[in-house]
Design a protein around this motif. Sequence first.
Motif, short mmCIF file in Angstrom:
data_model
loop_
_atom_site.label_atom_id
_atom_site.label_comp_id
_atom_site.label_asym_id
_atom_site.label_seq_id
_atom_site.Cartn_x
_atom_site.Cartn_y
_atom_site.Cartn_z
N LEU A 156 24.32 -17.86 10.43
CA LEU A 156 24.84 -18.60 9.28
C LEU A 156 25.56 -17.60 8.37
CD1 LEU A 156 24.67 -21.53 8.01
CD2 LEU A 156 22.95 -20.54 6.48
N VAL A 157 26.89 -17.60 8.45
CA VAL A 157 27.73 -16.69 7.66
C VAL A 157 28.41 -17.52 6.58
CG1 VAL A 157 29.66 -15.07 7.71
CG2 VAL A 157 28.10 -15.22 9.66
N LEU A 209 15.29 -14.72 9.93
CA LEU A 209 15.35 -16.00 10.63
C LEU A 209 15.22 -17.13 9.62
CD1 LEU A 209 15.33 -17.59 13.33
CD2 LEU A 209 12.82 -17.40 13.27
N LEU A 210 16.17 -18.06 9.65
CA LEU A 210 16.16 -19.19 8.73
C LEU A 210 15.59 -20.45 9.35
CD1 LEU A 210 19.74 -18.78 7.19
CD2 LEU A 210 17.56 -18.05 6.18
N PHE A 229 19.94 -17.27 12.27
CA PHE A 229 19.68 -16.10 11.44
C PHE A 229 20.67 -16.06 10.27
CE2 PHE A 229 17.95 -15.02 15.56
CZ PHE A 229 16.78 -14.35 15.26
N ASP A 230 20.24 -15.46 9.18
CA ASP A 230 21.09 -15.30 8.02
C ASP A 230 22.11 -14.19 8.27
OD1 ASP A 230 22.21 -15.25 5.52
OD2 ASP A 230 20.47 -14.34 4.52
N GLY A 231 23.40 -14.57 8.16
CA GLY A 231 24.46 -13.58 8.33
C GLY A 231 25.01 -13.08 7.02
N THR A 278 16.77 -23.85 3.74
CA THR A 278 15.81 -22.74 3.80
C THR A 278 16.30 -21.57 2.98
OG1 THR A 278 15.14 -23.40 6.03
CG2 THR A 278 14.60 -21.17 5.36
N LEU A 279 17.60 -21.30 3.07
CA LEU A 279 18.18 -20.19 2.32
C LEU A 279 18.06 -20.45 0.81
CD1 LEU A 279 19.70 -17.55 3.01
CD2 LEU A 279 21.81 -18.83 2.73
N ALA A 280 18.32 -21.68 0.40
CA ALA A 280 18.26 -22.02 -1.02
C ALA A 280 16.84 -21.94 -1.57
CB ALA A 280 18.82 -23.42 -1.24
#
Length: 294
Positions: A156-157, A209-210, A229-231, A278-280
Amino acid sequence: MTHLPDLTDGTVTLRPDDDQADGSAAFAVEVDGAAVGRVAVATDGALTWELDERSRGRGYATRAVRMLVDWALTERAQNGLGLDRVEARVDAEQSAALRVATRSGLRREGVTRLPEEAEEVVLARLATDPPLSEPGAFRALLNSFLPRKRAIAQMLVRDGQDRVLLCRLTYKQDWDLPGGVVEVGESPQVAVAREVEEELGLTIDAGRLLLTDWLPPWSGWDDALCLVFDGGEHDASITGSIVRQESEIRDAVFCTLDEARERCTDFTARRIESALATLAAGAGAPAYTESGRG
């Protein structure tokens, strides 16, 4: 063929049939002095076995085949066969026969597809395989037939405008996150960075890992696990540095979530939404979804 010996493990005895004109080694299977079946190994290493119906389910076939395999491979210099590999081809629907082959020390190697017939599972044992009494041999045997699930790693970029990098692929119409299939023995985190570099010419480290998303069978594909995965966040200008692997990537651009919903399959769009959520949420455990649904 030299004269065949009697073979026994104390419960099952193999009595030789010395009249095999084709050079194969065939034995009658006896239990308590009564014949209950037959096993054989051909000059090309092909194994066959058959037990009377009333004698099945008692482990006799496994004992008989294991003795035959051990004799064929460990005494190959004396038995006249000279085999360094034995093989069984078993109807994929014959679960009992597959258990016999596996418990006899034969490792699953693959499946032979036959037109208008049932598939055949190919199982084999080599003279160089370690004895089944060794822990490593048993683990290798289990590893040959336990289920194996495909793993896909994606990244995820993002840019500074709440957009995500999406790729239009050559082999399907819909768009997807950058990434690809994890190779055997490869870390998923390493795999996704490798795929991004190979397909887009971008060097981006994979972060945490998200999301783990289970993908059910779809459009000819078996089921799989997709790890996102978080990019990280990057300037949108990085798309100008992209060097596409033209055999797989038609285009790569940053897209809003609405554009992702328009361009991606519904489950891919749901996966992107879940990863962004998940990122937020900040630091914490990665989410788990099935086809993008939590």
